[in-house]
Design a protein around this motif. Structure first.
Motif, PDB file in Angstrom:
ATOM      1  N   LEU A  44       4.422  10.146  -1.975  1.00 16.55           N
ATOM      2  CA  LEU A  44       4.121  10.889  -0.610  1.00 16.55           C
ATOM      3  C   LEU A  44       4.851  12.039  -0.220  1.00 16.55           C
ATOM      4  CD1 LEU A  44       4.586   7.078   1.244  1.00 16.55           C
ATOM      5  CD2 LEU A  44       2.334   8.340   0.720  1.00 16.55           C
ATOM      6  N   GLY A  45       5.778  12.246  -0.867  1.00 16.13           N
ATOM      7  CA  GLY A  45       6.600  13.664  -0.727  1.00 16.13           C
ATOM      8  C   GLY A  45       7.454  13.393   0.623  1.00 16.13           C
ATOM      9  N   LEU A  46       7.717  12.075   0.756  1.00 11.59           N
ATOM     10  CA  LEU A  46       8.504  11.639   2.330  1.00 11.59           C
ATOM     11  C   LEU A  46       9.823  11.167   1.906  1.00 11.59           C
ATOM     12  CD1 LEU A  46       5.592  10.322   4.316  1.00 11.59           C
ATOM     13  CD2 LEU A  46       6.623  12.602   4.668  1.00 11.59           C
ATOM     14  N   LYS A  47      10.706  11.110   2.868  1.00 16.04           N
ATOM     15  CA  LYS A  47      12.129  10.321   2.678  1.00 16.04           C
ATOM     16  C   LYS A  47      11.903   9.021   3.436  1.00 16.04           C
ATOM     17  CE  LYS A  47      14.783  14.484   2.825  1.00 16.04           C
ATOM     18  NZ  LYS A  47      15.600  15.468   3.790  1.00 16.04           N
ATOM     19  N   GLU A  48      12.897   8.164   3.092  1.00 15.12           N
ATOM     20  CA  GLU A  48      12.854   6.857   3.214  1.00 15.12           C
ATOM     21  C   GLU A  48      12.711   6.612   4.940  1.00 15.12           C
ATOM     22  OE1 GLU A  48      14.905   2.898   1.553  1.00 15.12           O
ATOM     23  OE2 GLU A  48      16.157   4.021   2.442  1.00 15.12           O
ATOM     24  N   GLU A  49      13.795   7.477   5.670  1.00 14.34           N
ATOM     25  CA  GLU A  49      13.912   7.604   7.230  1.00 14.34           C
ATOM     26  C   GLU A  49      12.446   7.836   7.727  1.00 14.34           C
ATOM     27  OE1 GLU A  49      16.340  10.999   5.755  1.00 14.34           O
ATOM     28  OE2 GLU A  49      15.963   9.034   5.029  1.00 14.34           O
ATOM     29  N   ASP A  50      11.517   8.635   6.925  1.00 12.18           N
ATOM     30  CA  ASP A  50      10.242   8.926   7.700  1.00 12.18           C
ATOM     31  C   ASP A  50       9.225   8.049   7.511  1.00 12.18           C
ATOM     32  OD1 ASP A  50      11.285  11.785   7.877  1.00 12.18           O
ATOM     33  OD2 ASP A  50      10.667  12.220   5.753  1.00 12.18           O
ATOM     34  N   VAL A  51       9.445   6.924   6.812  1.00 17.28           N
ATOM     35  CA  VAL A  51       8.272   5.773   6.739  1.00 17.28           C
ATOM     36  C   VAL A  51       8.573   4.600   7.056  1.00 17.28           C
ATOM     37  CG1 VAL A  51       7.321   7.120   4.703  1.00 17.28           C
ATOM     38  CG2 VAL A  51       9.121   5.333   4.430  1.00 17.28           C
ATOM     39  N   LEU A  52      10.131   4.106   7.113  1.00 15.72           N
ATOM     40  CA  LEU A  52      10.485   2.922   7.344  1.00 15.72           C
ATOM     41  C   LEU A  52      10.232   2.483   8.829  1.00 15.72           C
ATOM     42  CD1 LEU A  52      13.893   2.080   5.442  1.00 15.72           C
ATOM     43  CD2 LEU A  52      11.688   1.296   5.145  1.00 15.72           C
ATOM     44  N   ASN A  53       9.663   1.125   9.200  1.00 13.07           N
ATOM     45  CA  ASN A  53       9.460   0.778  10.488  1.00 13.07           C
ATOM     46  C   ASN A  53       8.139   1.324  11.268  1.00 13.07           C
ATOM     47  OD1 ASN A  53      11.611  -1.312  10.405  1.00 13.07           O
ATOM     48  ND2 ASN A  53      12.971   0.481  11.005  1.00 13.07           N
ATOM     49  N   LYS A  54       7.467   2.323  10.381  1.00 17.45           N
ATOM     50  CA  LYS A  54       6.349   3.030  11.057  1.00 17.45           C
ATOM     51  C   LYS A  54       5.089   2.219  10.681  1.00 17.45           C
ATOM     52  CE  LYS A  54       8.062   7.605  11.472  1.00 17.45           C
ATOM     53  NZ  LYS A  54       7.796   9.148  11.228  1.00 17.45           N
ATOM     54  N   HIS A  55       4.025   2.420  11.346  1.00 14.29           N
ATOM     55  CA  HIS A  55       2.735   1.497  10.990  1.00 14.29           C
ATOM     56  C   HIS A  55       2.087   2.330   9.900  1.00 14.29           C
ATOM     57  CE1 HIS A  55      -1.143  -0.387  10.776  1.00 14.29           C
ATOM     58  NE2 HIS A  55      -0.736  -1.121  11.631  1.00 14.29           N
ATOM     59  N   ILE A  56       1.762   1.621   8.935  1.00 14.83           N
ATOM     60  CA  ILE A  56       1.167   2.125   7.450  1.00 14.83           C
ATOM     61  C   ILE A  56       0.310   3.231   7.617  1.00 14.83           C
ATOM     62  CG2 ILE A  56      -0.593   0.201   7.327  1.00 14.83           C
ATOM     63  CD1 ILE A  56       1.376   2.031   4.272  1.00 14.83           C
ATOM     64  N   LEU A  57      -0.421   2.973   8.480  1.00 14.33           N
ATOM     65  CA  LEU A  57      -1.652   3.949   8.729  1.00 14.33           C
ATOM     66  C   LEU A  57      -1.049   5.133   9.368  1.00 14.33           C
ATOM     67  CD1 LEU A  57      -4.672   1.850  10.496  1.00 14.33           C
ATOM     68  CD2 LEU A  57      -4.270   2.491   8.054  1.00 14.33           C
ATOM     69  N   GLU A  58      -0.061   5.264  10.028  1.00 13.61           N
ATOM     70  CA  GLU A  58       0.762   6.626  10.282  1.00 13.61           C
ATOM     71  C   GLU A  58       1.118   7.473   9.169  1.00 13.61           C
ATOM     72  OE1 GLU A  58       3.759   6.422  13.303  1.00 13.61           O
ATOM     73  OE2 GLU A  58       3.106   4.383  14.105  1.00 13.61           O
ATOM     74  N   VAL A  59       1.675   6.534   8.020  1.00 12.18           N
ATOM     75  CA  VAL A  59       2.067   7.379   6.860  1.00 12.18           C
ATOM     76  C   VAL A  59       0.962   7.782   5.688  1.00 12.18           C
ATOM     77  CG1 VAL A  59       3.702   7.100   4.714  1.00 12.18           C
ATOM     78  CG2 VAL A  59       4.356   6.130   7.219  1.00 12.18           C
ATOM     79  N   THR A  60      -0.009   6.512   5.858  1.00 16.39           N
ATOM     80  CA  THR A  60      -1.147   6.942   4.690  1.00 16.39           C
ATOM     81  C   THR A  60      -2.401   6.256   5.537  1.00 16.39           C
ATOM     82  OG1 THR A  60      -0.772   4.685   3.846  1.00 16.39           O
ATOM     83  CG2 THR A  60       0.194   6.450   2.520  1.00 16.39           C
ATOM     84  N   PRO A  61      -3.029   7.064   6.221  1.00 15.97           N
ATOM     85  CA  PRO A  61      -4.155   6.779   7.160  1.00 15.97           C
ATOM     86  C   PRO A  61      -5.263   6.030   6.593  1.00 15.97           C
ATOM     87  CG  PRO A  61      -3.283   9.169   7.486  1.00 15.97           C
ATOM     88  CD  PRO A  61      -2.699   8.629   6.291  1.00 15.97           C
ATOM     89  N   HIS A  62      -5.655   6.418   5.117  1.00 19.28           N
ATOM     90  CA  HIS A  62      -6.566   5.703   4.617  1.00 19.28           C
ATOM     91  C   HIS A  62      -6.154   4.273   3.873  1.00 19.28           C
ATOM     92  CE1 HIS A  62      -9.033   8.967   5.447  1.00 19.28           C
ATOM     93  NE2 HIS A  62      -8.047   9.704   4.864  1.00 19.28           N
ATOM     94  N   SER A  63      -4.929   3.741   4.141  1.00 18.24           N
ATOM     95  CA  SER A  63      -4.362   2.570   3.426  1.00 18.24           C
ATOM     96  C   SER A  63      -5.336   1.239   3.784  1.00 18.24           C
ATOM     97  CB  SER A  63      -3.176   2.399   3.911  1.00 18.24           C
ATOM     98  OG  SER A  63      -2.572   1.049   3.308  1.00 18.24           O
ATOM     99  N   ARG A  64      -5.544   0.483   2.805  1.00 21.39           N
ATOM    100  CA  ARG A  64      -6.101  -0.829   2.812  1.00 21.39           C
ATOM    101  C   ARG A  64      -5.505  -2.176   3.049  1.00 21.39           C
ATOM    102  NH1 ARG A  64     -10.728  -0.889  -1.434  1.00 21.39           N
ATOM    103  NH2 ARG A  64     -11.582  -2.708  -0.110  1.00 21.39           N
TER     104      ARG A  64
END
Length: 469
Positions: A44-64
């Motif tokens: 993803l090219g991100l850090k752990e604090e950038d993704v934890l507790n966020k909705h998956i679609l905020e991080v990977t909009p096309h996630s299934r």
């Protein structure tokens, strides 16, 4: 000892999470990211604090993964480019104590060429698996529906009505009746009318298998379970029937030891293979059938009482043919065209004398015996170049002591469109004649005809016979 096992499990889990070739991301039931490993963060090219507790679609909009949470389906081997990386993705729901707690995505990181090759191979395997599933569906499928069960007698219509309700509920069904009455026909029809109709219908003849093979046939076995066991083991019929229907024919002939094991399966909805150590969950509708008197067998100790009550949720008592003689005419009209087609013959009529013969016989073999006798008669008539079945083509019946029956008109296959009218006319004349013979005694008439008094009155109104008598 338990603490040591937990430590080993945690070490293994940590090893999986730190694998540089597998990216892992976990979400809770709301789709919020609860765990992500280093490999997936690098993708993803991100850090752990950038993704934890966020909705998956905020991080990977096309996630299934939200789709996995919604449908609880498993996604195998999707080719999925992520942020310039070629990956093969596996997605699955996560459960604890049979309760959904989230979903997980695993991304196998490959070079572009490797990802496409692996994806192609997996797709080929998926196609092969689909072919095998189609083969299983073809082998283990029901052949008959309720339209194949012929009869207008009240007894057979009541049984059909109960069976149709049972097909919607998925309840365990016990079918009882003499040999040849159509118990297997009912089992097929129940499956065909049920929501499980596209799943396997697996028949097991409990009387045909030796005692030592029945357990492995029903429940399967693991590799090395006994001498001669197939490499890789074998699926049992319950596993093959998973999400479908299993039909246990001749259940009354099942040995007592197997009855105890079957009882556990019905109670727990789990099977354990021979030589296995863990139970396997199965979701099947169980239909059992027998021509034996299970209640008498219970008294003698040859059939388990607890198994009987476990099987006896919905009971179908299929009537014998001699208890519904009027249906003989319908069955002949139904069977003649089928037999002519199969035998490549053109025997289209049954004489009045032959019908008298057929209707006055007791039919110990029921509908199966009727079909067999008709087939034999058609062959004899065809050899004689005759298109009408006469008594001479039923030599075994001609030697039998027969009961008297009312005279009837010859049946022709060509007039099948007017069959209801013909049967109604015959019924009306029979009731009229019995009323005359009993001097309009309704109770005696109902008894002679084998009808409930209320049914007789309904038929009297139907044929306008009340005013006549």
């Amino acid at each position: 000892m338990e603490d040591l096992k937990n430590e080993v499990f945690i070490e293994i889990l940590d090893g999986i999470l730190e694998n540089p070739y597998i990216g892992i991301i976990l979400v809770d039931t709301l789709g919020r990211i609860s765990k992500v490993n280093k490999t997936y963060l690098e993708i993803l090219g991100l850090k752990e604090e950038d993704v934890l507790n966020k909705h998956i679609l905020e991080v990977t909009p096309h996630s299934r993964l939200p789709e996995v949470l919604r449908t609880r389906g498993v996604h195998l081997a999707d080719y999925w480019p992520v942020n310039g990386h070629d990956t093969i993705v596996f997605r699955m729901p996560l459960y604890k104590d049979e309760k959904l707690i989230g979903a997980m995505g695993q991304s196998l990181v490959l070079g572009a060429a490797g990802a496409k090759i692996l994806s192609k191979k997996l797709k080929e395997l998926e196609r092969e698996l689909t072919v095998y599933k189609d083969v299983v569906s073809c082998i283990y499928s029901s052949k008959y529906c309720f339209n194949n069960i012929v009869g207008e007698d009240e007894t057979i219509r009541n049984v059909k009505s109960i069976a149709q309700r049972a097909s919607n509920t998925g309840s365990t069904v016990l079918i009882m009746g003499e040999s040849g009455t159509g118990k297997e026909l009912f089992a097929n029809a129940i499956h065909q009318a049920s929501p499980r109709k596209d799943r396997p219908f697996v028949r097991v003849n409990c009387a045909a298998l030796p005692d030592n093979l029945l357990e492995s046939e029903l429940f399967g076995y693991e590799e090395g379970a006994f001498t001669g066991a197939r490499k890789g083991g074998k699926l049992g019929k319950f596993e093959i029937a998973n999400h479908g229907t299993i039909f246990l024919d001749e259940i009354g002939d099942m040995p007592l030891a197997m009855q105890a094991k079957l009882l556990i399966v019905l109670q727990e909805r789990e099977v354990e293979r021979v030589g296995g150590t863990k139970p396997i969950r199965v979701d099947v509708q169980v239909i059992a059938a027998t021509n034996r008197n299970l209640e008498e067998m219970m008294k003698k100790g040859t059939f388990r009482e607890d198994l009987y009550y476990r099987l006896n949720v919905v009971t179908l008592n299929v009537p014998s043919l001699r208890k519904r003689p009027r249906d003989i005419y319908l069955l002949i009209n139904y069977l003649l065209p089928k037999l002519n087609q199969r035998l490549h013959t053109q025997v289209e009529n049954v004489s009045e004398e032959a019908l008298q013969l057929l209707c006055s016989y007791d039919w110990p073999g029921n509908v199966r015996e009727l079909e067999n006798l008709l087939e034999r008669a058609i062959n004899l008539a065809d050899l004689n170049q005759d298109s009408c079945l006469t008594p001479e083509f039923f030599p075994s019946l001609s030697r039998t002591v027969l009961r008297p029956v009312p005279s009837i008109e010859p049946i022709s296959v060509k007039s099948v469109d007017n069959l209801g009218e013909a049967v109604g006319k015959l019924e009306e004349e029979t009731i009229r004649r019995v009323l005359q013979n009993t001097y309009n005694n309704k109770a005696q008439t109902a008894k002679i005809l084998g009808l409930n008094k209320s049914v007789l009155y309904r038929k009297l109104r139907k044929y306008n016979l009340i005013s006549d008598y």
